[in-house]
Design an enzyme around this catalytic site. Structure first.
Site, short mmCIF file in Angstrom:
data_model
loop_
_atom_site.label_atom_id
_atom_site.label_comp_id
_atom_site.label_asym_id
_atom_site.label_seq_id
_atom_site.Cartn_x
_atom_site.Cartn_y
_atom_site.Cartn_z
N SER A 247 0.83 -1.21 0.00
CA SER A 247 0.00 0.00 0.00
C SER A 247 0.86 1.25 0.00
CB SER A 247 -0.93 0.00 1.22
OG SER A 247 -0.18 -0.16 2.41
N ASN B 182 -2.27 -2.52 13.38
CA ASN B 182 -3.72 -2.35 13.33
C ASN B 182 -4.18 -1.08 14.05
OD1 ASN B 182 -3.65 -4.73 11.98
ND2 ASN B 182 -4.48 -5.98 13.65
N THR C 144 -40.11 25.60 -10.55
CA THR C 144 -40.35 24.21 -10.16
C THR C 144 -40.46 23.45 -11.48
OG1 THR C 144 -42.74 24.52 -10.13
CG2 THR C 144 -41.60 24.83 -8.03
N HIS C 145 -39.97 22.24 -11.51
CA HIS C 145 -39.94 21.45 -12.76
C HIS C 145 -39.17 22.18 -13.86
CE1 HIS C 145 -43.37 19.25 -10.90
NE2 HIS C 145 -43.72 20.47 -10.54
N SER D 25 -13.53 26.79 -27.36
CA SER D 25 -13.58 25.62 -28.23
C SER D 25 -12.47 25.74 -29.26
CB SER D 25 -14.93 25.56 -28.94
OG SER D 25 -14.84 24.78 -30.11
N LYS E 97 -17.51 30.10 -28.53
CA LYS E 97 -17.83 29.33 -27.33
C LYS E 97 -17.18 29.85 -26.05
CE LYS E 97 -19.67 25.23 -28.04
NZ LYS E 97 -20.79 24.77 -27.26
N ASN F 77 -17.32 27.77 -22.68
CA ASN F 77 -17.88 26.56 -22.08
C ASN F 77 -17.68 26.55 -20.56
OD1 ASN F 77 -18.77 25.51 -24.53
ND2 ASN F 77 -16.77 24.57 -24.93
N GLU G 13 -19.20 21.78 -15.16
CA GLU G 13 -19.53 20.42 -15.61
C GLU G 13 -18.70 19.39 -14.85
OE1 GLU G 13 -19.00 22.05 -19.78
OE2 GLU G 13 -20.21 20.28 -20.14
N TYR H 95 -9.69 -6.57 12.48
CA TYR H 95 -9.03 -6.10 11.26
C TYR H 95 -8.99 -7.20 10.21
CZ TYR H 95 -5.49 -4.32 8.06
OH TYR H 95 -4.84 -3.88 6.95
N GLN I 83 -7.34 -2.26 4.11
CA GLN I 83 -6.28 -1.46 3.51
C GLN I 83 -6.79 -0.67 2.30
OE1 GLN I 83 -2.10 -2.82 3.30
NE2 GLN I 83 -2.46 -3.11 1.12
N LYS J 173 -8.12 3.48 2.06
CA LYS J 173 -7.41 4.76 1.94
C LYS J 173 -7.51 5.39 0.56
CE LYS J 173 -4.16 2.64 4.34
NZ LYS J 173 -5.13 1.83 5.11
#
Ligand code: ARG
Length: 459
Positions: free
Chosen positions: A24, A111, A156-157, A278, A284, A286, A291, A318, A323, A326
């Site tokens: 690890s 441990n 709404t919606h 772009s 553009k 963006n 996003e 344990y 392990q 992490k």
């Protein structure tokens, strides 16, 4: 050759594939500062109770300080054969100070060692998230203050519902991020018990002082059950759960930014610093950062689900499965911190298009509810009838291709004879928002009061 740590029991070393699946160190080297801090506290405690001589403890302490310095300077040669950060540090300590290094692990196991290291790491991440959220809340507050009384459509919606104030919309996010902040504060308080001294799982016969190490490492108290101490990963799951909810909130505002910055909405302009162009379409701008923030929830929630899945079938105490905790938490924490910082930057830089917000607020019959309420209040119509009358007026306006305030009084009176001139006062969006004075409502005065309250919280 056999392993230096447990070679007594073995005659052959591990297969290369065993080493690859077992190691690890590639990621848990991030725990080096916590590991060394924990070991120094452990050694100091061992000396205080007479388990280590003062000389050995001093050699261990300065040796560990040097190991940390080497790691921080990037001069440390991490070894996969040494599996993890704990054994890498201890092996280097042995190079530096000789056999006394082997006394550090008295009354301790990896441990409880990994449990205390990881708790301290996650605890720091709670603090990072709390600070990031406070900065983000301040950015939203600044936006709220600038446009406490600006009007925009409330949806709404994603259909125009009623006019609201820009400040109110910004403060909605302050509420969400404040809840996120309190979740990290709660999680931090709950995880702040020290598992060090639980040893492998059963505690130890050495006369250790767990209260001393707990205090030295900033914990409120030692954990009370050694089995639970080495098998518990609730603290990581709680952190991840809070992170997931927070990332969900980030994603929702990110989605609004994507919509709002489109040419069709033009509610906001994102700064150059947080937009991309772009390679083919010159016009553009963006909203890539927004996003990406929308996508980060998938990753953080994915880490949360992964750790739940890792933990759910493990018998006490344990198991090596743990392990794998992490990488999930590291990835989630890195992305949450980045996401909070990116959102803070976007919100701080954001320019709201007041005119576009106002025009949109007034369109789409957004004050139809105000009209229905007026019919109830002034003409004493039952709400259902007022709803019906208003619906007819909306239909009339829609057929004419205009908005409600553009209907003449004569046209309105054809639908309901008792309507008077006074109705026009409630059809304006500014009157509409100003009237929403119920506690928690969108009226600018409410918004200003809430801004003042939040400023006190965030001093
Ligand atoms: N690298 C291990 C982990 O992260 C440390 C604990 C190992 N304990 C053990 N009994 N093998 O979980």
């Amino acid at each position: 050759s056999a392993n230096a740590m447990w070679g007594g029991r073995f005659s052959a070393g591990p297969d290369a594939i065993m080493e690859a699946i077992n190691a690890s160190i590639g990621y848990d080297k991030r725990l080096a500062p916590q590991d060394i801090t924990g070991s120094r506290a452990h050694a100091a405690m061992l000396a205080a109770v007479g388990i280590l001589t003062k000389d050995d403890a001093a050699a261990i302490d300065s040796g560990l300080a040097q190991v940390l310095a080497e790691i921080e300077a990037g001069e440390f040669a991490f070894s996969t054969a040494l599996e993890d950060i704990h054994m890498n540090v201890e092996a280097r300590l042995r190079d530096l100070i000789g056999p006394a290094a082997g006394r550090l692990h008295t009354a301790r196991s990896r441990n409880d060692q990994v449990a205390v290291d990881f708790r301290m790491w996650v605890r720091d991440q709670c603090d990072t998230a709390i600070a990031g959220l406070e900065a983000l809340m301040r950015a939203f507050l600044t936006q709220a203050e600038a446009g406490a009384d600006w009007v925009m459509p409330g949806f709404t919606h994603l259909q125009t519902a009623q006019p609201v104030t820009w400040g109110h919309h910004m403060l909605a996010y302050v509420e969400m991020f404040a809840r996120d902040r309190s979740r990290f504060i709660d999680a931090r308080a709950r995880m702040n018990e020290c598992p060090l001294g639980a040893a492998a799982l059963a505690g130890t016969s050495f006369p250790i002082d767990r209260h001393m190490t707990a205090q030295a490492l900033g914990f409120d108290r030692p954990t009370a059950n050694s089995l639970d101490s080495v098998s518990d990963r609730d603290f990581a799951l709680e952190y991840l759960s809070a992170a997931s909810i927070c990332a969900m909130h980030l994603s929702r505002f990110a989605e609004e930014l994507v919509i709002w910055s489109s040419a069709q909405f033009r509610f906001v302009r994102m700064s150059d610093r947080f937009s991309t162009g772009s390679s083919i379409m010159p016009q553009k701008r963006n909203p890539d950062a927004a996003e990406l923030l929308r996508a980060k929830l998938g990753r953080i929630l994915g880490a949360t689900v992964a750790l739940f899945t890792i933990m759910k079938g493990l018998p006490l105490t344990y198991s090596k499965d743990m392990q794998e905790d992490k990488e999930q938490v590291f990835d989630a924490a890195d992305n949450l911190a980045l996401g909070l910082a990116a959102m803070e930057g976007m919100v701080s830089d954001l320019t709201a298009n007041r005119a576009a917000l106002e025009a949109a607020a007034a369109s789409g019959f957004s004050t139809a509810t105000d009209l229905a309420d007026w019919l109830v209040r002034e003409l004493n119509l039952p709400f259902r009838e007022a709803h019906h009358v208003t619906g007819s007026l909306v239909k009339l306006a829609e057929d004419k291709g205009c908005d409600l305030p553009d209907l003449s009084l004569t046209e309105m009176q054809k639908v309901h004879g008792e309507i008077t001139d006074a109705v026009y006062s409630v059809l304006g969006v500014y009157n509409s928002v100003a009237s929403r004075t119920s506690y928690g409502g969108t009226a600018p005065d409410n918004v200003r009061a809430q801004i003042a309250r939040w400023k006190e919280v965030l001093v």
